[in-house]
Design a protein around this motif. Structure first.
Motif, PDB file in Angstrom:
ATOM      1  N   GLY A  34       0.814  -1.206   0.000  1.00  0.00           N
ATOM      2  CA  GLY A  34       0.000   0.000   0.000  1.00  0.00           C
ATOM      3  C   GLY A  34       0.844   1.250   0.000  1.00  0.00           C
ATOM      4  O   GLY A  34       2.052   1.200   0.275  1.00  0.00           O
ATOM      5  N   TRP A  35       0.214   2.341  -0.339  1.00  0.00           N
ATOM      6  CA  TRP A  35       0.827   3.665  -0.241  1.00  0.00           C
ATOM      7  C   TRP A  35      -0.022   4.516   0.700  1.00  0.00           C
ATOM      8  O   TRP A  35      -1.265   4.514   0.611  1.00  0.00           O
ATOM      9  CB  TRP A  35       0.897   4.356  -1.610  1.00  0.00           C
ATOM     10  CG  TRP A  35       1.931   3.807  -2.532  1.00  0.00           C
ATOM     11  CD1 TRP A  35       1.739   2.879  -3.527  1.00  0.00           C
ATOM     12  CD2 TRP A  35       3.323   4.138  -2.563  1.00  0.00           C
ATOM     13  NE1 TRP A  35       2.925   2.627  -4.172  1.00  0.00           N
ATOM     14  CE2 TRP A  35       3.912   3.391  -3.607  1.00  0.00           C
ATOM     15  CE3 TRP A  35       4.134   5.017  -1.832  1.00  0.00           C
ATOM     16  CZ2 TRP A  35       5.275   3.476  -3.920  1.00  0.00           C
ATOM     17  CZ3 TRP A  35       5.482   5.098  -2.152  1.00  0.00           C
ATOM     18  CH2 TRP A  35       6.041   4.341  -3.177  1.00  0.00           C
ATOM     19  N   PHE A  36       0.649   5.232   1.562  1.00  0.00           N
ATOM     20  CA  PHE A  36       0.021   6.185   2.465  1.00  0.00           C
ATOM     21  C   PHE A  36       0.752   7.515   2.306  1.00  0.00           C
ATOM     22  O   PHE A  36       1.854   7.558   1.769  1.00  0.00           O
ATOM     23  CB  PHE A  36       0.124   5.706   3.921  1.00  0.00           C
ATOM     24  CG  PHE A  36      -0.716   4.501   4.210  1.00  0.00           C
ATOM     25  CD1 PHE A  36      -0.329   3.229   3.777  1.00  0.00           C
ATOM     26  CD2 PHE A  36      -1.904   4.609   4.916  1.00  0.00           C
ATOM     27  CE1 PHE A  36      -1.111   2.115   4.030  1.00  0.00           C
ATOM     28  CE2 PHE A  36      -2.692   3.499   5.182  1.00  0.00           C
ATOM     29  CZ  PHE A  36      -2.293   2.252   4.740  1.00  0.00           C
ATOM     30  N   ARG A  37       0.139   8.569   2.798  1.00  0.00           N
ATOM     31  CA  ARG A  37       0.818   9.871   2.757  1.00  0.00           C
ATOM     32  C   ARG A  37       0.494  10.660   4.008  1.00  0.00           C
ATOM     33  O   ARG A  37      -0.536  10.453   4.651  1.00  0.00           O
ATOM     34  CB  ARG A  37       0.410  10.654   1.503  1.00  0.00           C
ATOM     35  CG  ARG A  37      -1.050  11.106   1.465  1.00  0.00           C
ATOM     36  CD  ARG A  37      -1.373  11.727   0.116  1.00  0.00           C
ATOM     37  NE  ARG A  37      -2.765  12.193   0.056  1.00  0.00           N
ATOM     38  CZ  ARG A  37      -3.327  12.663  -1.047  1.00  0.00           C
ATOM     39  NH1 ARG A  37      -2.637  12.740  -2.186  1.00  0.00           N
ATOM     40  NH2 ARG A  37      -4.585  13.078  -1.018  1.00  0.00           N
ATOM     41  N   GLN A  38       1.411  11.565   4.324  1.00  0.00           N
ATOM     42  CA  GLN A  38       1.215  12.427   5.483  1.00  0.00           C
ATOM     43  C   GLN A  38       1.641  13.836   5.124  1.00  0.00           C
ATOM     44  O   GLN A  38       2.815  14.087   4.823  1.00  0.00           O
ATOM     45  CB  GLN A  38       2.011  11.914   6.680  1.00  0.00           C
ATOM     46  CG  GLN A  38       1.725  12.672   7.960  1.00  0.00           C
ATOM     47  CD  GLN A  38       2.250  11.956   9.192  1.00  0.00           C
ATOM     48  OE1 GLN A  38       3.106  11.071   9.111  1.00  0.00           O
ATOM     49  NE2 GLN A  38       1.728  12.309  10.354  1.00  0.00           N
ATOM     50  N   ALA A  96       4.131   0.557   2.141  1.00  0.00           N
ATOM     51  CA  ALA A  96       3.986  -0.402   3.226  1.00  0.00           C
ATOM     52  C   ALA A  96       3.691  -1.773   2.643  1.00  0.00           C
ATOM     53  O   ALA A  96       3.176  -1.883   1.524  1.00  0.00           O
ATOM     54  CB  ALA A  96       2.872   0.036   4.169  1.00  0.00           C
ATOM     55  N   ALA A  97       4.006  -2.808   3.419  1.00  0.00           N
ATOM     56  CA  ALA A  97       3.781  -4.172   2.956  1.00  0.00           C
ATOM     57  C   ALA A  97       3.370  -5.064   4.108  1.00  0.00           C
ATOM     58  O   ALA A  97       3.727  -4.806   5.267  1.00  0.00           O
ATOM     59  CB  ALA A  97       5.036  -4.726   2.284  1.00  0.00           C
ATOM     60  N   TYR A 112       5.365  -3.656   7.633  1.00  0.00           N
ATOM     61  CA  TYR A 112       6.628  -3.139   7.110  1.00  0.00           C
ATOM     62  C   TYR A 112       6.397  -1.813   6.409  1.00  0.00           C
ATOM     63  O   TYR A 112       5.437  -1.663   5.640  1.00  0.00           O
ATOM     64  CB  TYR A 112       7.249  -4.155   6.141  1.00  0.00           C
ATOM     65  CG  TYR A 112       7.425  -5.511   6.758  1.00  0.00           C
ATOM     66  CD1 TYR A 112       6.502  -6.531   6.518  1.00  0.00           C
ATOM     67  CD2 TYR A 112       8.499  -5.782   7.599  1.00  0.00           C
ATOM     68  CE1 TYR A 112       6.648  -7.775   7.102  1.00  0.00           C
ATOM     69  CE2 TYR A 112       8.658  -7.023   8.175  1.00  0.00           C
ATOM     70  CZ  TYR A 112       7.724  -8.011   7.923  1.00  0.00           C
ATOM     71  OH  TYR A 112       7.884  -9.237   8.512  1.00  0.00           O
ATOM     72  N   TRP A 113       7.312  -0.878   6.667  1.00  0.00           N
ATOM     73  CA  TRP A 113       7.180   0.479   6.127  1.00  0.00           C
ATOM     74  C   TRP A 113       8.497   0.956   5.528  1.00  0.00           C
ATOM     75  O   TRP A 113       9.570   0.679   6.069  1.00  0.00           O
ATOM     76  CB  TRP A 113       6.757   1.445   7.230  1.00  0.00           C
ATOM     77  CG  TRP A 113       5.356   1.212   7.685  1.00  0.00           C
ATOM     78  CD1 TRP A 113       4.931   0.295   8.606  1.00  0.00           C
ATOM     79  CD2 TRP A 113       4.192   1.883   7.213  1.00  0.00           C
ATOM     80  NE1 TRP A 113       3.560   0.364   8.734  1.00  0.00           N
ATOM     81  CE2 TRP A 113       3.079   1.336   7.893  1.00  0.00           C
ATOM     82  CE3 TRP A 113       3.965   2.892   6.282  1.00  0.00           C
ATOM     83  CZ2 TRP A 113       1.769   1.765   7.675  1.00  0.00           C
ATOM     84  CZ3 TRP A 113       2.668   3.326   6.067  1.00  0.00           C
ATOM     85  CH2 TRP A 113       1.586   2.766   6.763  1.00  0.00           C
ATOM     86  N   GLY A 114       8.384   1.709   4.431  1.00  0.00           N
ATOM     87  CA  GLY A 114       9.539   2.375   3.863  1.00  0.00           C
ATOM     88  C   GLY A 114       9.777   3.697   4.565  1.00  0.00           C
ATOM     89  O   GLY A 114       9.011   4.117   5.443  1.00  0.00           O
ATOM     90  N   GLN A 115      10.820   4.397   4.140  1.00  0.00           N
ATOM     91  CA  GLN A 115      11.242   5.601   4.833  1.00  0.00           C
ATOM     92  C   GLN A 115      10.499   6.858   4.383  1.00  0.00           C
ATOM     93  O   GLN A 115      10.600   7.878   5.040  1.00  0.00           O
ATOM     94  CB  GLN A 115      12.754   5.827   4.631  1.00  0.00           C
ATOM     95  CG  GLN A 115      13.144   6.557   3.359  1.00  0.00           C
ATOM     96  CD  GLN A 115      12.966   5.729   2.094  1.00  0.00           C
ATOM     97  OE1 GLN A 115      12.536   4.576   2.128  1.00  0.00           O
ATOM     98  NE2 GLN A 115      13.290   6.322   0.961  1.00  0.00           N
TER      99      GLN A 115
END
Length: 123
Positions: A34-38, A96-97, A112-115
């Motif tokens: 998935g993709w998230f944003r902030q 994220a995965a 799991y999350w990327g930076q």
């Protein structure tokens, strides 16, 4: 699984960017992503999700029709093609995965999350 997001940058409104998220594990093909944003001062929000096979995708209403999530399991990579960008799309984007089937729209469902990679859309 380690995730490395890339592809962010500065773009004018109406422009396009493609984000990539490369995974360290060959079994990434069995992970939902998935993709998230902030955005500054806001909570992290869901953007898009894809099943392990790529056969199912979901999008937030705010990006539907403009963003497309895809994956290349041979390259252990997921992508987010972002078209018709708007200033309100400005945010840090995170990939994220999570192992298993289906699609997930809630951040707590991902292990799991990327930076993160910064996307800035100027008006």
């Amino acid at each position: 699984v380690q995730l490395q997001a890339s592809g962010g940058g500065l773009v004018q409104a109406g422009g396009s960017l493609r984000l990539s998220c490369a995974a360290s594990r060959r079994t990434f093909s069995s992970y939902a992503a998935g993709w998230f944003r902030q955005a500054p001062g806001k909570e992290r929000e869901f953007v898009a999700a894809i099943s392990w096979s790529g056969g199912s995708t979901l999008y937030a209403d705010s990006v539907k029709g403009r963003f497309t999530m895809s994956r290349d399991n041979a390259k252990n990579t997921v992508y987010l093609q972002m078209n018709s960008l708007k200033p309100e799309d400005t945010a840090v984007y995170y990939c994220a995965a999570d192992a298993g089937s289906g699609v997930r729209t809630r951040s707590y469902e991902y292990d799991y999350w990327g930076q993160g990679t910064l996307v800035t859309v100027s008006s």
